[in-house]
Design a protein around this motif. Structure first.
Motif, PDB file in Angstrom:
ATOM      1  N   UNK A 256     -18.444  43.427 -17.798  1.00 42.87           N
ATOM      2  CA  UNK A 256     -17.281  44.243 -17.436  1.00 42.87           C
ATOM      3  C   UNK A 256     -17.701  45.515 -16.704  1.00 42.87           C
ATOM      4  N   UNK A 257     -19.000  45.680 -16.505  1.00 43.43           N
ATOM      5  CA  UNK A 257     -19.537  46.837 -15.781  1.00 43.43           C
ATOM      6  C   UNK A 257     -20.481  46.347 -14.693  1.00 43.43           C
ATOM      7  N   UNK A 258     -20.569  47.133 -13.618  1.00 42.48           N
ATOM      8  CA  UNK A 258     -21.492  46.793 -12.531  1.00 42.48           C
ATOM      9  C   UNK A 258     -22.176  48.073 -12.084  1.00 42.48           C
TER      10      UNK A 258
ATOM     11  N   UNK B 118     -28.195  55.784  -9.219  1.00 40.19           N
ATOM     12  CA  UNK B 118     -27.371  54.623  -9.547  1.00 40.19           C
ATOM     13  C   UNK B 118     -26.099  55.073 -10.267  1.00 40.19           C
ATOM     14  N   UNK B 119     -25.007  54.359 -10.015  1.00 30.77           N
ATOM     15  CA  UNK B 119     -23.739  54.642 -10.671  1.00 30.77           C
ATOM     16  C   UNK B 119     -23.203  53.370 -11.313  1.00 30.77           C
ATOM     17  N   UNK B 120     -22.736  53.489 -12.545  1.00 29.53           N
ATOM     18  CA  UNK B 120     -22.179  52.340 -13.245  1.00 29.53           C
ATOM     19  C   UNK B 120     -20.656  52.414 -13.208  1.00 29.53           C
ATOM     20  N   UNK B 121     -20.043  51.305 -12.820  1.00 22.34           N
ATOM     21  CA  UNK B 121     -18.589  51.233 -12.734  1.00 22.34           C
ATOM     22  C   UNK B 121     -18.059  50.228 -13.741  1.00 22.34           C
ATOM     23  N   UNK B 122     -16.939  50.557 -14.363  1.00 18.18           N
ATOM     24  CA  UNK B 122     -16.230  49.621 -15.222  1.00 18.18           C
ATOM     25  C   UNK B 122     -15.260  48.853 -14.345  1.00 18.18           C
ATOM     26  N   UNK B 123     -15.341  47.536 -14.380  1.00 19.99           N
ATOM     27  CA  UNK B 123     -14.483  46.709 -13.545  1.00 19.99           C
ATOM     28  C   UNK B 123     -13.104  46.574 -14.190  1.00 19.99           C
ATOM     29  N   UNK B 124     -12.062  46.744 -13.413  1.00 18.77           N
ATOM     30  CA  UNK B 124     -10.715  46.595 -13.968  1.00 18.77           C
ATOM     31  C   UNK B 124     -10.405  45.126 -14.214  1.00 18.77           C
ATOM     32  N   UNK B 125      -9.430  44.857 -15.059  1.00 14.84           N
ATOM     33  CA  UNK B 125      -9.005  43.462 -15.208  1.00 14.84           C
ATOM     34  C   UNK B 125      -8.552  42.947 -13.842  1.00 14.84           C
ATOM     35  N   UNK B 126      -8.739  41.678 -13.606  1.00 12.40           N
ATOM     36  CA  UNK B 126      -8.346  41.127 -12.320  1.00 12.40           C
ATOM     37  C   UNK B 126      -6.832  41.127 -12.176  1.00 12.40           C
ATOM     38  N   UNK B 127      -6.375  41.417 -10.978  1.00 14.48           N
ATOM     39  CA  UNK B 127      -4.936  41.424 -10.706  1.00 14.48           C
ATOM     40  C   UNK B 127      -4.340  40.047 -10.965  1.00 14.48           C
TER      41      UNK B 127
ATOM     42  N   UNK C 205     -21.616  47.822  -2.294  1.00 12.98           N
ATOM     43  CA  UNK C 205     -21.272  46.641  -3.074  1.00 12.98           C
ATOM     44  C   UNK C 205     -19.826  46.267  -2.779  1.00 12.98           C
ATOM     45  N   UNK C 206     -19.591  44.970  -2.601  1.00 11.79           N
ATOM     46  CA  UNK C 206     -18.230  44.452  -2.454  1.00 11.79           C
ATOM     47  C   UNK C 206     -18.046  43.336  -3.473  1.00 11.79           C
ATOM     48  N   UNK C 207     -17.092  43.536  -4.367  1.00 14.49           N
ATOM     49  CA  UNK C 207     -16.766  42.533  -5.373  1.00 14.49           C
ATOM     50  C   UNK C 207     -15.388  41.978  -5.040  1.00 14.49           C
ATOM     51  N   UNK C 208     -15.203  40.676  -5.260  1.00 11.39           N
ATOM     52  CA  UNK C 208     -13.930  40.019  -4.975  1.00 11.39           C
ATOM     53  C   UNK C 208     -13.511  39.208  -6.202  1.00 11.39           C
TER      54      UNK C 208
END
Length: 70
Positions: free
Chosen positions: A51-53, A3-12, A61-64
């Motif tokens: 703020x992490x996924x 598993x890998x944890x990603x920090x989500x950037x602020x939304x554009x 995974x696809x986040x929108x």
């Protein structure tokens, strides 16, 4: 293979317009989840509260940001 944890950037959108600052990322696809939660219609994408996924091993995974028609 792990598993890998990603920090989500602020939304554009939040960067461009403060009115969208509360518009979170939404989980559209996560193949690690059981069907029918793995791929949902875009309009039913689940908001991501953190703020992490974490992406599970051997999954996609696809986040929108935002919802259609907005």
């Amino acid at each position: 293979w792990q598993a890998l944890e990603f920090t989500l950037p602020p939304t554009a959108l939040a960067d461009d317009d403060p009115a969208f600052a509360a518009d979170p990322w939404h989980r559209w696809i996560d193949t690690a989840l059981a069907s029918p939660s793995d791929i949902v219609p875009w309009a039913q994408a689940v908001p991501v509260a953190e703020a992490r996924y974490t992406v599970q091993p051997r999954s996609v995974v696809a986040l929108v940001v935002g919802q259609p028609g907005r």
